[in-house]
Write an enzyme that holds these catalytic residues in place. Structure first.
Site, PDB file in Angstrom:
ATOM      1  N   GLN A 155       1.338  -4.766  -3.239  1.00 13.97           N
ATOM      2  CA  GLN A 155       2.127  -5.521  -2.237  1.00 13.97           C
ATOM      3  C   GLN A 155       2.177  -7.056  -2.730  1.00 13.97           C
ATOM      4  O   GLN A 155       3.137  -7.637  -2.336  1.00 13.97           O
ATOM      5  CB  GLN A 155       1.685  -5.168  -0.764  1.00 13.97           C
ATOM      6  CG  GLN A 155       2.429  -5.918   0.119  1.00 13.97           C
ATOM      7  CD  GLN A 155       3.848  -5.475   0.518  1.00 13.97           C
ATOM      8  OE1 GLN A 155       4.097  -4.195   0.543  1.00 13.97           O
ATOM      9  NE2 GLN A 155       4.511  -6.586   0.772  1.00 13.97           N
TER      10      GLN A 155
ATOM     11  N   ASP B  38       1.731  -8.488   9.758  1.00 18.77           N
ATOM     12  CA  ASP B  38       1.645  -7.085   9.335  1.00 18.77           C
ATOM     13  C   ASP B  38       1.438  -6.325  10.540  1.00 18.77           C
ATOM     14  O   ASP B  38       0.924  -6.938  11.585  1.00 18.77           O
ATOM     15  CB  ASP B  38       0.566  -6.707   8.267  1.00 18.77           C
ATOM     16  CG  ASP B  38       0.557  -5.255   7.847  1.00 18.77           C
ATOM     17  OD1 ASP B  38       1.512  -4.527   8.171  1.00 18.77           O
ATOM     18  OD2 ASP B  38      -0.419  -5.000   7.202  1.00 18.77           O
TER      19      ASP B  38
ATOM     20  N   CYS C  10       5.237  -7.147   5.154  1.00 19.79           N
ATOM     21  CA  CYS C  10       5.364  -5.913   4.082  1.00 19.79           C
ATOM     22  C   CYS C  10       5.841  -4.932   4.501  1.00 19.79           C
ATOM     23  O   CYS C  10       6.444  -4.243   3.542  1.00 19.79           O
ATOM     24  CB  CYS C  10       3.723  -5.676   3.769  1.00 19.79           C
ATOM     25  SG  CYS C  10       2.739  -4.950   5.350  1.00 19.79           S
TER      26      CYS C  10
ATOM     27  N   HIS D  39      -4.269  -3.772  -0.790  1.00 20.02           N
ATOM     28  CA  HIS D  39      -2.666  -3.235  -1.277  1.00 20.02           C
ATOM     29  C   HIS D  39      -2.295  -4.410  -2.246  1.00 20.02           C
ATOM     30  O   HIS D  39      -1.361  -5.107  -1.994  1.00 20.02           O
ATOM     31  CB  HIS D  39      -2.208  -3.420  -0.016  1.00 20.02           C
ATOM     32  CG  HIS D  39      -0.834  -2.727   0.284  1.00 20.02           C
ATOM     33  ND1 HIS D  39      -0.098  -1.773  -1.058  1.00 20.02           N
ATOM     34  CD2 HIS D  39       0.415  -2.537   0.955  1.00 20.02           C
ATOM     35  CE1 HIS D  39       0.980  -1.472  -0.832  1.00 20.02           C
ATOM     36  NE2 HIS D  39       1.460  -1.972   0.601  1.00 20.02           N
TER      37      HIS D  39
ATOM     38  N   ARG E  87      -2.281   6.558  -3.154  1.00 20.63           N
ATOM     39  CA  ARG E  87      -2.450   5.709  -1.689  1.00 20.63           C
ATOM     40  C   ARG E  87      -3.109   6.708  -0.664  1.00 20.63           C
ATOM     41  O   ARG E  87      -2.854   7.789  -0.562  1.00 20.63           O
ATOM     42  CB  ARG E  87      -1.062   5.606  -1.060  1.00 20.63           C
ATOM     43  CG  ARG E  87      -0.993   5.370   0.379  1.00 20.63           C
ATOM     44  CD  ARG E  87       0.317   4.917   0.885  1.00 20.63           C
ATOM     45  NE  ARG E  87       0.615   3.724   0.458  1.00 20.63           N
ATOM     46  CZ  ARG E  87       1.621   2.871   1.329  1.00 20.63           C
ATOM     47  NH1 ARG E  87       2.260   3.460   2.293  1.00 20.63           N
ATOM     48  NH2 ARG E  87       1.988   1.815   0.802  1.00 20.63           N
TER      49      ARG E  87
ATOM     50  N   ARG F   7       9.173  -5.178  -4.472  1.00 20.93           N
ATOM     51  CA  ARG F   7       8.075  -4.278  -4.560  1.00 20.93           C
ATOM     52  C   ARG F   7       8.465  -3.453  -5.823  1.00 20.93           C
ATOM     53  O   ARG F   7       7.600  -3.049  -6.787  1.00 20.93           O
ATOM     54  CB  ARG F   7       8.059  -3.098  -3.460  1.00 20.93           C
ATOM     55  CG  ARG F   7       7.450  -3.773  -2.278  1.00 20.93           C
ATOM     56  CD  ARG F   7       6.206  -4.473  -2.123  1.00 20.93           C
ATOM     57  NE  ARG F   7       5.278  -3.384  -2.929  1.00 20.93           N
ATOM     58  CZ  ARG F   7       4.807  -2.041  -2.091  1.00 20.93           C
ATOM     59  NH1 ARG F   7       5.021  -1.973  -0.921  1.00 20.93           N
ATOM     60  NH2 ARG F   7       3.855  -1.693  -2.355  1.00 20.93           N
TER      61      ARG F   7
HETATM   62  N1   CP Z   1       4.759  -2.115   2.409  1.00 15.95           N
HETATM   63  C1   CP Z   1       4.694  -0.942   2.202  1.00 15.95           C
HETATM   64  O1   CP Z   1       3.830  -0.372   1.443  1.00 15.95           O
HETATM   65  O2   CP Z   1       5.534  -0.226   2.614  1.00 15.95           O
HETATM   66  P1   CP Z   1       5.487   1.429   2.695  1.00 15.95           P
HETATM   67  O3   CP Z   1       4.092   1.672   3.612  1.00 15.95           O
HETATM   68  O4   CP Z   1       6.619   2.026   2.984  1.00 15.95           O
HETATM   69  O5   CP Z   1       5.103   2.066   1.147  1.00 15.95           O
HETATM   70  N1  NVA Z   2      -1.504  -2.719   6.986  1.00 16.56           N
HETATM   71  C1  NVA Z   2      -0.574  -1.357   7.019  1.00 16.56           C
HETATM   72  C2  NVA Z   2       0.026  -1.806   5.517  1.00 16.56           C
HETATM   73  C3  NVA Z   2       1.431  -0.874   5.625  1.00 16.56           C
HETATM   74  C4  NVA Z   2       2.019  -1.115   4.229  1.00 16.56           C
HETATM   75  C5  NVA Z   2      -1.210  -0.059   6.647  1.00 16.56           C
HETATM   76  O1  NVA Z   2      -2.332   0.170   6.308  1.00 16.56           O
HETATM   77  O2  NVA Z   2      -0.826   0.747   7.625  1.00 16.56           O
END
Ligand code: CP
Ligand code: NVA
Length: 311
Positions: free
Chosen positions: A137, A229, A270, A134, A107, A298
Site C-alpha cells: 500500500q 484510514d 488506502c 501494509h 494477508r 496498487r
Molecule cells: N487498501 C487495501 O489494501 O484494500 P483491500 O483491503 O481491499 O485489499
Molecule cells: N488499517 C486497515 C487497512 C485496510 C486496507 C485494516 O487493517 O483494516
C-alpha cells in the site's frame, strides 16, 4: 539497474529495503502504468499462492490482474480452503507451497506468519497486510504523491487518525527511507510505538526526513498530502466504541483540509473508507481526493514488485 538486486527477494516490510531499491520500484511502477495494462507474458509459467486470512478487494485484485496480465497463474486460498496454522503448522504449509508455487502473498493477522512463510518456503513472499505493516500500500501511496508533486523527497505527508495501525506504520518507514517529512496526527493512546518511531528517526537522519508524532490537527499546515484510514481496522472490531471516542476529533473534513493552507494539497486513503467517520464525503469524493488513482496504483506497484523479484 538496482532492480537486479531484488531478484528472489521477499517484501515483508520496507525496513528491509534501501532507499535506492524503493526508488527503482517507483520508477518501474511508472513505466508499467504507461504500458496501460497491456499483456506482456513476463510471468509465463509462474504461479503465486494468494493466502488471505482477512478480506480484500484491492490487494487481491491487484495481485490477480497483475499476475494474469503477465501470463502467470494466481491461486486464491482463504483460511476456509487451506490449513494455515490450524491443523498444519505455518512452517509445513510454507514448505509445501514453496515446492509448488513461484511466490506467495499473505494477508492476515500476525507479522510473524509472513516472516515464517518467507523463512520456510524458499520463494519470494509478499506481505499483503498484517496487523503491523501494509508495505505494498505504501508504495502506491508514494507513487500517487509523486504523480502530483514530483520526487517525494522533502514533501510533507500527514497521516491523521489511528497512528498505530498497519498503514500509518508502513508510511512512517517508507517516508523515513525516502526523505519525506511524515507527521502522524493521532491521540497519544494510538501513537505508532516508540520502537518503530525511534528506528524511523534514525533512518530519517540519513534521508533528511522529519518524523513527527503529535496530537494536534494544526500540524497539517503546509502538507502536500493528508492521509487517513479507517478508525477500526480488520480484526479490531471489539474496540470500535473506544476508537470512535478517541478519533472523532481527527476526522478529515473540509475544515481540516483547509488547515494545510495549500489549495493544491491532496487527500489520500488506502480504502475501503467509512464515509462520515474518518473522512467526509465532500473530501473523499471532492476535487482534492486522489484516492481512486491511489487504488489503481496498487496494481502498477504490485506488478513492479512481482516482476522485479520474480520476472
Ligand atoms: N487498501 C487495501 O489494501 O484494500 P483491500 O483491503 O481491499 O485489499
Ligand atoms: N488499517 C486497515 C487497512 C485496510 C486496507 C485494516 O487493517 O483494516
Amino acid at each position: 539497474m538496482m532492480l537486479q538486486t531484488l531478484k528472489g527477494r521477499s517484501l515483508l516490510t520496507w525496513l528491509d529495503y534501501t532507499a535506492e531499491e524503493i526508488r527503482s520500484l517507483l520508477d518501474f511502477s511508472r513505466l508499467l502504468k504507461a504500458e496501460k495494462n497491456r499483456t506482456q507474458g513476463r510471468l509465463a509459467g509462474k504461479t503465486i499462492a494468494l493466502l488471505f486470512e482477512k478480506r480484500s478487494t484491492r490487494t487481491r485484485c491487484a495481485f490477480e490482474t497483475a499476475f494474469g496480465e503477465e501470463g502467470g497463474h494466481p491461486v486464491f486460498l482463504s483460511t476456509a480452503d487451506i490449513q494455515l496454522g490450524a491443523k498444519e503448522s505455518i512452517e509445513d504449509t510454507a514448505r509445501v507451497l514453496g515446492r509448488m508455487f513461484s511466490a506467495i502473498q499473505f494477508r492476515g493477522f500476525k507479522q510473524s506468519t509472513v516472516e515464517t512463510l518467507a523463512e520456510y518456503s524458499g520463494v519470494p513472499v509478499y506481505n499483503g497486510l498484517t496487523d503491523s505493516f501494509h508495505p505494498t500500500q505504501a508504495l502506491a501511496d508514494i507513487m500517487t504523491i509523486e504523480e502530483n508533486f514530483g520526487p517525494a523527497g522533502g514533501k510533507k505527508l500527514c497521516f491523521v487518525g489511528d497512528g498505530r495501525n498497519n498503514v500509518a506504520r508502513s508510511l512512517m518507514v517508507i517516508c523515513a527511507k525516502l526523505g519525506l517529512h511524515f507527521t502522524v496526527i493521532t491521540p497519544p493512546a494510538l501513537n505508532p510505538g516508540d520502537a518503530l518511531t525511534g528506528q524511523c528517526r534514525i533512518l530519517a537522519a540519513a534521508s533528511g526526513a522529519d518524523i513527527t508524532v503529535t496530537a494536534d490537527p494544526a500540524a497539517v499546515e503546509g502538507a502536500e498530502a493528508v492521509y487517513t484510514d479507517v478508525w477500526v481496522s480488520m480484526g479490531e472490531e471489539a474496540k470500535r466504541e473506544e476508537r470512535l471516542a478517541l478519533l472523532r476529533p481527527y476526522q478529515v473534513n473540509r475544515a481540516l483540509m483547509d488547515r494545510t493552507g495549500r489549495r493544491d494539497s491532496i487527500f489520500l486513503h488506502c480504502l475501503p473508507a467509512v464515509k462520515g467517520e474518518e473522512v467526509t464525503p465532500e473530501v473523499i469524493d471532492g476535487p482534492q481526493s486522489r484516492a481512486w488513482d491511489e487504488a489503481e496504483n496498487r496494481k502498477h506497484t504490485i506488478k513492479a514488485i512481482i516482476l522485479a523479484t520474480l520476472g
